[in-house]
Design a protein around this motif. Structure first.
Motif, PDB file in Angstrom:
ATOM      1  N   ARG A  24       0.821  -1.228  -0.037  1.00 12.03           N
ATOM      2  CA  ARG A  24       0.313  -0.062   0.101  1.00 12.03           C
ATOM      3  C   ARG A  24       0.830   1.132   0.029  1.00 12.03           C
ATOM      4  O   ARG A  24       0.247   2.485   0.054  1.00 12.03           O
ATOM      5  N   SER A  25       2.023   1.107  -0.078  1.00 14.07           N
ATOM      6  CA  SER A  25       3.086   2.269  -0.056  1.00 14.07           C
ATOM      7  C   SER A  25       2.868   3.229  -1.481  1.00 14.07           C
ATOM      8  O   SER A  25       3.241   4.236  -1.398  1.00 14.07           O
ATOM      9  N   ALA A  26       2.355   2.596  -2.450  1.00 15.70           N
ATOM     10  CA  ALA A  26       2.249   2.957  -3.923  1.00 15.70           C
ATOM     11  C   ALA A  26       0.869   2.885  -4.234  1.00 15.70           C
ATOM     12  O   ALA A  26       0.434   2.326  -5.245  1.00 15.70           O
ATOM     13  N   LEU A  27       0.011   3.884  -3.419  1.00 10.48           N
ATOM     14  CA  LEU A  27      -1.230   3.780  -3.886  1.00 10.48           C
ATOM     15  C   LEU A  27      -1.688   4.755  -5.117  1.00 10.48           C
ATOM     16  O   LEU A  27      -1.173   5.810  -5.256  1.00 10.48           O
ATOM     17  N   PRO A  28      -2.824   4.499  -5.804  1.00  5.82           N
ATOM     18  CA  PRO A  28      -3.382   5.191  -6.917  1.00  5.82           C
ATOM     19  C   PRO A  28      -3.770   6.296  -6.270  1.00  5.82           C
ATOM     20  O   PRO A  28      -4.069   6.282  -5.092  1.00  5.82           O
ATOM     21  N   PRO A  29      -3.751   7.441  -7.026  1.00  2.67           N
ATOM     22  CA  PRO A  29      -4.026   8.637  -6.744  1.00  2.67           C
ATOM     23  C   PRO A  29      -5.563   8.869  -6.132  1.00  2.67           C
ATOM     24  O   PRO A  29      -6.066   9.348  -5.130  1.00  2.67           O
ATOM     25  N   ASN A  30      -6.547   8.073  -6.814  1.00  3.03           N
ATOM     26  CA  ASN A  30      -8.040   7.973  -6.263  1.00  3.03           C
ATOM     27  C   ASN A  30      -8.286   6.900  -5.205  1.00  3.03           C
ATOM     28  O   ASN A  30      -9.527   6.521  -5.237  1.00  3.03           O
ATOM     29  N   SER A  31      -7.072   6.475  -4.424  1.00  2.93           N
ATOM     30  CA  SER A  31      -7.586   5.510  -3.631  1.00  2.93           C
ATOM     31  C   SER A  31      -8.124   6.323  -2.010  1.00  2.93           C
ATOM     32  O   SER A  31      -7.608   7.160  -1.766  1.00  2.93           O
ATOM     33  N   ILE A  32      -9.180   5.451  -1.591  1.00  3.64           N
ATOM     34  CA  ILE A  32      -9.585   5.816  -0.336  1.00  3.64           C
ATOM     35  C   ILE A  32      -8.333   5.753   0.800  1.00  3.64           C
ATOM     36  O   ILE A  32      -8.510   6.675   1.967  1.00  3.64           O
ATOM     37  N   PHE A  33      -7.529   4.908   0.598  1.00  2.69           N
ATOM     38  CA  PHE A  33      -6.552   5.016   1.456  1.00  2.69           C
ATOM     39  C   PHE A  33      -5.518   6.009   1.607  1.00  2.69           C
ATOM     40  O   PHE A  33      -4.815   6.110   2.505  1.00  2.69           O
ATOM     41  N   ASN A  34      -5.660   7.040   0.797  1.00  3.51           N
ATOM     42  CA  ASN A  34      -5.036   8.418   0.811  1.00  3.51           C
ATOM     43  C   ASN A  34      -5.784   9.175   1.479  1.00  3.51           C
ATOM     44  O   ASN A  34      -5.029  10.263   2.243  1.00  3.51           O
ATOM     45  N   LEU A  35      -6.838   9.075   2.159  1.00  2.00           N
ATOM     46  CA  LEU A  35      -7.568   9.888   3.268  1.00  2.00           C
ATOM     47  C   LEU A  35      -6.937   9.642   4.566  1.00  2.00           C
ATOM     48  O   LEU A  35      -6.637   8.553   5.019  1.00  2.00           O
ATOM     49  N   SER A  36      -6.527  10.768   5.139  1.00  3.00           N
ATOM     50  CA  SER A  36      -5.710  10.658   6.543  1.00  3.00           C
ATOM     51  C   SER A  36      -6.708  10.635   7.654  1.00  3.00           C
ATOM     52  O   SER A  36      -6.120  10.805   8.671  1.00  3.00           O
ATOM     53  N   SER A  37      -7.919  10.722   7.617  1.00  2.00           N
ATOM     54  CA  SER A  37      -8.705  10.914   8.699  1.00  2.00           C
ATOM     55  C   SER A  37      -8.677   9.735   9.696  1.00  2.00           C
ATOM     56  O   SER A  37      -8.070   8.646   9.052  1.00  2.00           O
ATOM     57  N   VAL A  38      -8.738   9.801  10.929  1.00  2.00           N
ATOM     58  CA  VAL A  38      -8.964   8.804  11.900  1.00  2.00           C
ATOM     59  C   VAL A  38     -10.458   8.241  12.193  1.00  2.00           C
ATOM     60  O   VAL A  38     -11.193   9.109  12.283  1.00  2.00           O
ATOM     61  N   TRP A  39     -10.336   6.984  12.083  1.00  2.30           N
ATOM     62  CA  TRP A  39     -11.580   6.474  12.516  1.00  2.30           C
ATOM     63  C   TRP A  39     -11.615   5.502  13.621  1.00  2.30           C
ATOM     64  O   TRP A  39     -10.609   5.037  14.054  1.00  2.30           O
ATOM     65  N   THR A  40     -12.610   5.249  14.114  1.00  6.72           N
ATOM     66  CA  THR A  40     -12.799   4.217  15.567  1.00  6.72           C
ATOM     67  C   THR A  40     -13.623   3.028  14.892  1.00  6.72           C
ATOM     68  O   THR A  40     -14.886   3.327  14.420  1.00  6.72           O
ATOM     69  N   ASN A  41     -13.275   1.880  15.366  1.00  6.60           N
ATOM     70  CA  ASN A  41     -14.000   0.646  14.860  1.00  6.60           C
ATOM     71  C   ASN A  41     -14.926   0.182  15.955  1.00  6.60           C
ATOM     72  O   ASN A  41     -14.843   1.020  17.161  1.00  6.60           O
ATOM     73  N   GLN A  42     -15.671  -0.693  15.866  1.00  9.30           N
ATOM     74  CA  GLN A  42     -16.732  -1.249  16.923  1.00  9.30           C
ATOM     75  C   GLN A  42     -16.088  -1.869  18.019  1.00  9.30           C
ATOM     76  O   GLN A  42     -16.602  -1.985  19.250  1.00  9.30           O
ATOM     77  N   ASP A  43     -14.952  -2.208  18.144  1.00 12.52           N
ATOM     78  CA  ASP A  43     -14.002  -2.423  19.232  1.00 12.52           C
ATOM     79  C   ASP A  43     -13.254  -1.326  20.001  1.00 12.52           C
ATOM     80  O   ASP A  43     -12.426  -1.359  21.050  1.00 12.52           O
ATOM     81  N   GLY A  44     -13.486  -0.016  19.403  1.00 12.18           N
ATOM     82  CA  GLY A  44     -12.891   1.070  20.159  1.00 12.18           C
ATOM     83  C   GLY A  44     -11.349   1.419  19.611  1.00 12.18           C
ATOM     84  O   GLY A  44     -10.893   2.256  20.319  1.00 12.18           O
ATOM     85  N   LYS A  45     -11.024   0.710  18.597  1.00  9.19           N
ATOM     86  CA  LYS A  45      -9.776   0.883  18.143  1.00  9.19           C
ATOM     87  C   LYS A  45      -9.646   2.077  17.167  1.00  9.19           C
ATOM     88  O   LYS A  45     -10.252   1.972  16.271  1.00  9.19           O
ATOM     89  N   ASP A  46      -8.580   2.866  17.290  1.00  9.89           N
ATOM     90  CA  ASP A  46      -8.525   3.966  16.091  1.00  9.89           C
ATOM     91  C   ASP A  46      -7.547   3.461  15.036  1.00  9.89           C
ATOM     92  O   ASP A  46      -6.812   2.780  15.356  1.00  9.89           O
ATOM     93  N   LEU A  47      -8.077   3.874  13.885  1.00 12.41           N
ATOM     94  CA  LEU A  47      -7.192   3.526  12.553  1.00 12.41           C
ATOM     95  C   LEU A  47      -7.607   4.408  11.667  1.00 12.41           C
ATOM     96  O   LEU A  47      -8.423   5.313  11.458  1.00 12.41           O
ATOM     97  N   GLN A  48      -6.576   4.331  10.512  1.00 13.57           N
ATOM     98  CA  GLN A  48      -6.913   5.196   9.340  1.00 13.57           C
ATOM     99  C   GLN A  48      -7.424   4.052   8.364  1.00 13.57           C
ATOM    100  O   GLN A  48      -7.375   2.791   8.285  1.00 13.57           O
ATOM    101  N   LEU A  49      -8.015   4.575   7.385  1.00  9.74           N
ATOM    102  CA  LEU A  49      -8.718   3.589   6.208  1.00  9.74           C
ATOM    103  C   LEU A  49      -7.567   2.927   5.618  1.00  9.74           C
ATOM    104  O   LEU A  49      -7.854   1.667   5.374  1.00  9.74           O
ATOM    105  N   LYS A  50      -6.251   3.266   5.340  1.00 12.13           N
ATOM    106  CA  LYS A  50      -5.235   2.506   4.963  1.00 12.13           C
ATOM    107  C   LYS A  50      -4.946   1.225   5.751  1.00 12.13           C
ATOM    108  O   LYS A  50      -4.135   0.331   5.399  1.00 12.13           O
ATOM    109  N   ASN A  51      -5.460   1.195   7.168  1.00 16.09           N
ATOM    110  CA  ASN A  51      -5.100   0.179   7.882  1.00 16.09           C
ATOM    111  C   ASN A  51      -6.354  -0.798   7.804  1.00 16.09           C
ATOM    112  O   ASN A  51      -6.208  -1.943   8.703  1.00 16.09           O
ATOM    113  N   LEU A  52      -7.198  -0.671   7.100  1.00 12.67           N
ATOM    114  CA  LEU A  52      -8.139  -1.605   6.851  1.00 12.67           C
ATOM    115  C   LEU A  52      -7.635  -2.923   6.251  1.00 12.67           C
ATOM    116  O   LEU A  52      -6.564  -2.859   5.749  1.00 12.67           O
TER     117      LEU A  52
END
Length: 190
Positions: A24-52
């Motif tokens: 995932r280090s060479a992502l296409p420019p239109n990849s959702i993994f380029n979004l830098s926002s932080v999310w929280t999952n149902q287990d309370g763990k914080d992650l970025q979309l690239k961590n899916l």
């Protein structure tokens, strides 16, 4: 010396037989993994979309207190999952993103997942800030608007993303489960 070279060759061959995952280090420019926002999952763990998980993603945006469209979307996601073979289930993640992050805490998302029989590692529930949620909705061309303190008007869209985060297909409105399944199978190449 001969044993050392044989051991090195054996390790090299063993390592080369492992499943190759996309980097995932060479992502296409239109990849959702380029979004830098932080999310929280149902287990309370914080992650970025690239961590899916490095899998094909089937994504829908809902909110857990919805009484009209969201139960239908949840039913469609469960029907989609039910149509896959075990092999395909290993290669997909079913992601539900909340459009109501104030109400949909990780605890509420977890309870919602459990009460709807959406448990297992393939099910991922996410929430973030209102700004990050709106940014993600914009990427999906999904529109939503708060129309009362407890209700939203929103688009009904199920999106399929490749393992590198590119939007591959979308079904909108009266979603055809079989078409989503067909698109996922094309993306995962099974």
């Amino acid at each position: 010396m001969k044993h050392i070279l044989s051991s090195i060759l054996f390790l090299f061959l063993l390592n080369s037989c492992k499943e190759v995952k996309k980097d995932r280090s060479a992502l296409p420019p239109n990849s959702i993994f380029n979004l830098s926002s932080v999310w929280t999952n149902q287990d309370g763990k914080d992650l970025q979309l690239k961590n899916l998980p490095n899998k094909t993603l089937v994504v829908v945006m809902i909110y857990t207190t919805c009484k009209s469209a969201c139960p239908i979307l949840v039913g469609k996601m469960k029907a989609i999952e039910g149509k896959f073979t075990r092999k395909i289930k290993e290669d997909i993640a079913l992601v539900l993103v909340s459009i109501d992050p104030k109400t949909d805490t990780p605890e509420k998302l977890k309870a919602f997942a459990k009460s709807n029989g959406m448990v297992g590692e393939q099910w991922i529930f996410l929430r973030s800030t209102e700004e990050a949620t709106q940014e993600f909705a914009n990427v999906l061309a999904m529109k939503y608007k708060k129309i009362s303190p407890i209700d939203f008007s929103h688009s009904n869209i199920i999106s399929v993303f490749s393992a590198d985060g590119k939007l591959m297909s979308q079904e909108e409105g009266n979603i055809d489960v079989n078409k989503v399944v067909e698109n996922v199978e094309k993306v995962t190449k099974h």
